[in-house]
Write a protein that holds these residues in place. Structure first.
Motif, PDB file in Angstrom:
ATOM      1  N   HIS A 186       2.932   6.498  12.420  1.00  0.00           N
ATOM      2  CA  HIS A 186       2.347   5.281  12.986  1.00  0.00           C
ATOM      3  C   HIS A 186       3.273   4.073  12.819  1.00  0.00           C
ATOM      4  N   ASN A 187       3.927   3.982  11.656  1.00  0.00           N
ATOM      5  CA  ASN A 187       4.774   2.828  11.361  1.00  0.00           C
ATOM      6  C   ASN A 187       5.918   3.292  10.454  1.00  0.00           C
ATOM      7  N   SER A 188       6.914   3.881  11.058  1.00  0.00           N
ATOM      8  CA  SER A 188       7.989   4.525  10.300  1.00  0.00           C
ATOM      9  C   SER A 188       8.773   3.565   9.404  1.00  0.00           C
TER      10      SER A 188
ATOM     11  N   PRO B   2      -4.623  19.704  -6.866  1.00  0.00           N
ATOM     12  CA  PRO B   2      -3.575  19.661  -5.836  1.00  0.00           C
ATOM     13  C   PRO B   2      -4.043  19.058  -4.515  1.00  0.00           C
ATOM     14  N   PHE B   3      -5.334  19.077  -4.267  1.00  0.00           N
ATOM     15  CA  PHE B   3      -5.833  18.550  -2.998  1.00  0.00           C
ATOM     16  C   PHE B   3      -5.713  17.031  -2.920  1.00  0.00           C
ATOM     17  N   GLU B   4      -5.790  16.355  -4.047  1.00  0.00           N
ATOM     18  CA  GLU B   4      -5.576  14.909  -4.063  1.00  0.00           C
ATOM     19  C   GLU B   4      -4.137  14.580  -3.664  1.00  0.00           C
ATOM     20  N   ALA B   5      -3.197  15.345  -4.190  1.00  0.00           N
ATOM     21  CA  ALA B   5      -1.793  15.139  -3.850  1.00  0.00           C
ATOM     22  C   ALA B   5      -1.565  15.417  -2.367  1.00  0.00           C
ATOM     23  N   LEU B   6      -2.170  16.471  -1.868  1.00  0.00           N
ATOM     24  CA  LEU B   6      -2.018  16.821  -0.462  1.00  0.00           C
ATOM     25  C   LEU B   6      -2.606  15.737   0.436  1.00  0.00           C
ATOM     26  N   GLU B   7      -3.708  15.154   0.031  1.00  0.00           N
ATOM     27  CA  GLU B   7      -4.319  14.073   0.803  1.00  0.00           C
ATOM     28  C   GLU B   7      -3.382  12.861   0.861  1.00  0.00           C
ATOM     29  N   ASP B   8      -2.783  12.501  -0.267  1.00  0.00           N
ATOM     30  CA  ASP B   8      -1.829  11.392  -0.275  1.00  0.00           C
ATOM     31  C   ASP B   8      -0.606  11.711   0.583  1.00  0.00           C
ATOM     32  N   TRP B   9      -0.139  12.957   0.506  1.00  0.00           N
ATOM     33  CA  TRP B   9       1.019  13.360   1.292  1.00  0.00           C
ATOM     34  C   TRP B   9       0.720  13.245   2.787  1.00  0.00           C
ATOM     35  N   HIS B  10      -0.463  13.707   3.185  1.00  0.00           N
ATOM     36  CA  HIS B  10      -0.850  13.609   4.596  1.00  0.00           C
ATOM     37  C   HIS B  10      -0.989  12.157   5.037  1.00  0.00           C
ATOM     38  N   LEU B  11      -1.496  11.313   4.152  1.00  0.00           N
ATOM     39  CA  LEU B  11      -1.619   9.902   4.476  1.00  0.00           C
ATOM     40  C   LEU B  11      -0.235   9.282   4.671  1.00  0.00           C
ATOM     41  N   LEU B  12       0.689   9.574   3.776  1.00  0.00           N
ATOM     42  CA  LEU B  12       2.047   9.049   3.912  1.00  0.00           C
ATOM     43  C   LEU B  12       2.688   9.544   5.204  1.00  0.00           C
TER      44      LEU B  12
ATOM     45  N   ASP C 164       0.830  -1.209   0.000  1.00  0.00           N
ATOM     46  CA  ASP C 164       0.000   0.000   0.000  1.00  0.00           C
ATOM     47  C   ASP C 164       0.863   1.258   0.000  1.00  0.00           C
ATOM     48  N   VAL C 165       1.911   1.241   0.816  1.00  0.00           N
ATOM     49  CA  VAL C 165       2.806   2.397   0.899  1.00  0.00           C
ATOM     50  C   VAL C 165       3.539   2.584  -0.430  1.00  0.00           C
ATOM     51  N   ALA C 166       3.935   1.507  -1.064  1.00  0.00           N
ATOM     52  CA  ALA C 166       4.619   1.602  -2.360  1.00  0.00           C
ATOM     53  C   ALA C 166       3.710   2.223  -3.411  1.00  0.00           C
TER      54      ALA C 166
ATOM     55  N   PRO D 122      11.796   3.977   3.108  1.00  0.00           N
ATOM     56  CA  PRO D 122      12.351   4.142   1.757  1.00  0.00           C
ATOM     57  C   PRO D 122      11.812   5.370   1.009  1.00  0.00           C
ATOM     58  N   TYR D 123      10.754   5.973   1.538  1.00  0.00           N
ATOM     59  CA  TYR D 123      10.095   7.069   0.830  1.00  0.00           C
ATOM     60  C   TYR D 123      10.128   8.380   1.617  1.00  0.00           C
ATOM     61  N   LEU D 124      10.986   8.479   2.603  1.00  0.00           N
ATOM     62  CA  LEU D 124      11.047   9.696   3.418  1.00  0.00           C
ATOM     63  C   LEU D 124      11.350  10.946   2.592  1.00  0.00           C
ATOM     64  N   TYR D 125      12.059  10.774   1.505  1.00  0.00           N
ATOM     65  CA  TYR D 125      12.375  11.927   0.656  1.00  0.00           C
ATOM     66  C   TYR D 125      11.108  12.586   0.111  1.00  0.00           C
ATOM     67  N   LEU D 126      10.020  11.845   0.005  1.00  0.00           N
ATOM     68  CA  LEU D 126       8.762  12.416  -0.468  1.00  0.00           C
ATOM     69  C   LEU D 126       8.116  13.332   0.566  1.00  0.00           C
ATOM     70  N   LEU D 127       8.465  13.121   1.820  1.00  0.00           N
ATOM     71  CA  LEU D 127       7.887  13.937   2.886  1.00  0.00           C
ATOM     72  C   LEU D 127       8.673  15.215   3.112  1.00  0.00           C
ATOM     73  N   ASP D 128       9.919  15.246   2.676  1.00  0.00           N
ATOM     74  CA  ASP D 128      10.757  16.436   2.797  1.00  0.00           C
ATOM     75  C   ASP D 128      10.795  16.945   4.236  1.00  0.00           C
ATOM     76  N   ILE D 129      10.988  16.012   5.168  1.00  0.00           N
ATOM     77  CA  ILE D 129      11.048  16.360   6.582  1.00  0.00           C
ATOM     78  C   ILE D 129      12.494  16.651   6.938  1.00  0.00           C
ATOM     79  N   GLU D 130      12.707  17.803   7.561  1.00  0.00           N
ATOM     80  CA  GLU D 130      14.043  18.174   7.990  1.00  0.00           C
ATOM     81  C   GLU D 130      14.052  18.339   9.499  1.00  0.00           C
ATOM     82  N   ALA D 131      15.159  17.979  10.096  1.00  0.00           N
ATOM     83  CA  ALA D 131      15.304  18.171  11.544  1.00  0.00           C
ATOM     84  C   ALA D 131      15.620  19.635  11.815  1.00  0.00           C
TER      85      ALA D 131
END
Length: 71
Positions: free
Chosen positions: A51-53, A35-45, A19-21, A58-67
């Motif tokens: 919940h389950n890192s 754009p709202f469909e993309a945002l919904e998928d982004w929020h789901l990811l 599912d994540v893939a 393998p897809y953290l780059y899609l979230l663009d999370i920085e410390a």
């Protein structure tokens, strides 16, 4: 007004690596009708990542999370 997207925990518990893939593939292709469909998928990811890192690792780059150092 800010809208918060919430994902039911029952939906998060049933997510598996396949599912994540699929979700990551949709985000990578970025072929949404609006754009709202993309945002919904982004929020789901993002919710899955909290919940389950391991599934999202393998897809953290899609979230663009920085410390950030808030200190």
């Amino acid at each position: 007004m800010t809208t918060t997207i919430t994902v039911p925990k029952s939906k998060l518990a049933s997510v598996d690596a396949a599912d994540v893939a699929k979700l990551a593939e949709r985000l990578e292709q970025d072929d949404y009708t609006n754009p709202f469909e993309a945002l919904e998928d982004w929020h789901l990811l993002r919710a899955i990542a909290f919940h389950n890192s391991e599934l999202v690792e393998p897809y953290l780059y899609l979230l663009d999370i920085e410390a950030y150092d808030e200190a």
